[in-house]
Design an enzyme around this catalytic site. Structure first.
Site, PDB file in Angstrom:
ATOM      1  N   LYS A  52      40.085  29.252  83.069  1.00 57.22           N
ATOM      2  CA  LYS A  52      40.798  28.216  82.300  1.00 57.22           C
ATOM      3  C   LYS A  52      42.122  27.886  82.980  1.00 57.22           C
ATOM      4  O   LYS A  52      42.488  26.719  83.121  1.00 57.22           O
ATOM      5  CB  LYS A  52      41.019  28.693  80.855  1.00 57.22           C
ATOM      6  CG  LYS A  52      39.721  28.703  80.052  1.00 57.22           C
ATOM      7  CD  LYS A  52      39.828  29.404  78.713  1.00 57.22           C
ATOM      8  CE  LYS A  52      38.450  29.506  78.062  1.00 57.22           C
ATOM      9  NZ  LYS A  52      38.424  30.240  76.810  1.00 57.22           N
ATOM     10  N   GLN A  96      42.340  33.760  73.368  1.00 55.87           N
ATOM     11  CA  GLN A  96      41.004  34.130  73.851  1.00 55.87           C
ATOM     12  C   GLN A  96      40.336  35.108  72.882  1.00 55.87           C
ATOM     13  O   GLN A  96      40.912  36.132  72.523  1.00 55.87           O
ATOM     14  CB  GLN A  96      41.125  34.749  75.265  1.00 55.87           C
ATOM     15  CG  GLN A  96      39.807  35.088  75.916  1.00 55.87           C
ATOM     16  CD  GLN A  96      38.959  33.845  76.199  1.00 55.87           C
ATOM     17  OE1 GLN A  96      39.460  32.808  76.616  1.00 55.87           O
ATOM     18  NE2 GLN A  96      37.661  33.956  75.969  1.00 55.87           N
ATOM     19  N   ASP A 119      40.961  24.674  70.985  1.00 57.92           N
ATOM     20  CA  ASP A 119      39.602  25.223  70.885  1.00 57.92           C
ATOM     21  C   ASP A 119      38.807  24.539  69.769  1.00 57.92           C
ATOM     22  O   ASP A 119      37.578  24.679  69.703  1.00 57.92           O
ATOM     23  CB  ASP A 119      39.656  26.734  70.584  1.00 57.92           C
ATOM     24  CG  ASP A 119      39.525  27.580  71.847  1.00 57.92           C
ATOM     25  OD1 ASP A 119      38.909  27.103  72.824  1.00 57.92           O
ATOM     26  OD2 ASP A 119      40.041  28.719  71.844  1.00 57.92           O
TER      27      ASP A 119
END
Ligand code: NAD
Length: 283
Positions: A52, A96, A119
């Site tokens: 990422k 995460q 997200d």
């Protein structure tokens, strides 16, 4: 001969488009910044986080890295999220997952400002998706829609079957297909006679987390098959939820693993980071 949908090529195109949009913002003096938070040092999570950050660097997005010890308390993590929520220089926040067992993941997801939730996991964004409002959309299912659209596959009016109803893949996937005017059936572990349902699908999305589960008996002649699953077999090779070799002669289009859905997730994260500039303004 089935079309093998090239996720690598499509994700590269999307990243190029993001790069151009980031450059246009930069020309107006706007820098996009993503805060990436990792708790502990799970090797798989570290690989995802690094990929990422690499993608951010490639498209010109600044990434801030927060690597917290496995022993960090829920309260400390909430305090960091709160700080990032209130930092005007931070456009997007990504924590995460999975988090260690002593931290309530749902509490952390709900603590992230919905306007920075790149997200797309916050209940606000899940709700926005379900009633057709603009917001952040979960990256993997958003990537599936791009694979279909950019391969010229029409969704409207098609019989779409999603296998799996998780919050990050199956449910948002079904909402997105519905938004694209597909006729959507969601199946799950309690579904009776799965094969009967999947074998009627024009577009079949496999997200059940079972290696090579979907064989040709589950698939209609000429269907489009999208494989969200990712598994490592005994020889350390990647495979999906679909038995690619068994199915490929029967379908009109199919995604491979690797090189299909998996590579799309990070590209869509970059899109969400670009979109965050406008979405932040609604806060
Ligand atoms: P999950 O375990 O949270 O959910 C699996 C879903 O499949 C559940 O809703 C369950 O009811 C359903 N299911 C399980 N067995 C079934 C069966 N026999 N018949 C019908 N339904 C069944 O998994 P997830 O997080 O949604 O992920 C699914 C797969 O996608 C996994 O292989 C995961 O590794 C992969 N994944 C890939 C990406 C990516 O970037 N490509 C992102 C997330 C997940």
């Amino acid at each position: 001969m089935a079309l093998i949908i090239d996720g690598r090529k499509i994700s590269a195109q999307i990243k190029e488009e993001c790069k151009e949009q980031v450059a246009a913002y930069q020309a107006r003096g706007i820098e996009i910044c993503l805060a990436v938070v990792q708790v502990g040092s799970d090797p798989a999570s570290s690989v995802y986080v690094n990929n990422k950050k690499k993608a951010c660097a490639y498209v010109g997005i600044r990434s801030l890295s927060y690597e917290l010890d496995e022993t960090v308390t829920e309260e400390e993590l909430l305090q960091l999220v709160d700080r990032l929520n209130n930092d005007p220089a931070v456009n997007g926040i990504l924590v995460q997952l999975p988090l260690p067992a002593h931290i309530d993941e749902n509490k952390i997801i709900r603590a992230i400002s919905p306007m920075k939730d790149v997200d797309g996991f916050h209940p606000y964004n899940v709700g926005a998706l379900s009633i057709g409002l603009k917001g952040f959309v979960s990256c993997t299912p958003a990537g599936v829609i791009q694979l279909l659209k950019r391969s010229g596959i029409e969704i409207a009016g098609k019989n779409c079957v999603v296998i799996g109803r998780s919050n990050i893949v199956g449910k948002p996937m079904s909402m997105l297909l519905l938004r694209e005017n597909g006729t959507v059936t969601v199946t799950h572990s309690r579904t009776k006679d799965l094969q009967e349902i999947t074998s009627k699908a024009d577009i079949l999305i496999a997200a059940l987390g079972k290696p090579k589960f979907i064989t040709k008996e589950y698939v209609k002649e000429g269907a489009v098959v999208i494989d969200v699953g990712i598994h490592r077999n005994a020889e350390n090779k990647l495979c999906g939820d679909v038995d690619f070799e068994d199915v490929k002669e029967k379908v009109s289009a199919i995604t491979p693993v690797p090189g299909g859905v998996g590579v799309m997730t990070i590209a869509m994260l970059m899109c969400n980071c670009v979109a965050s500039v406008e979405i932040n303004e609604r806060a």
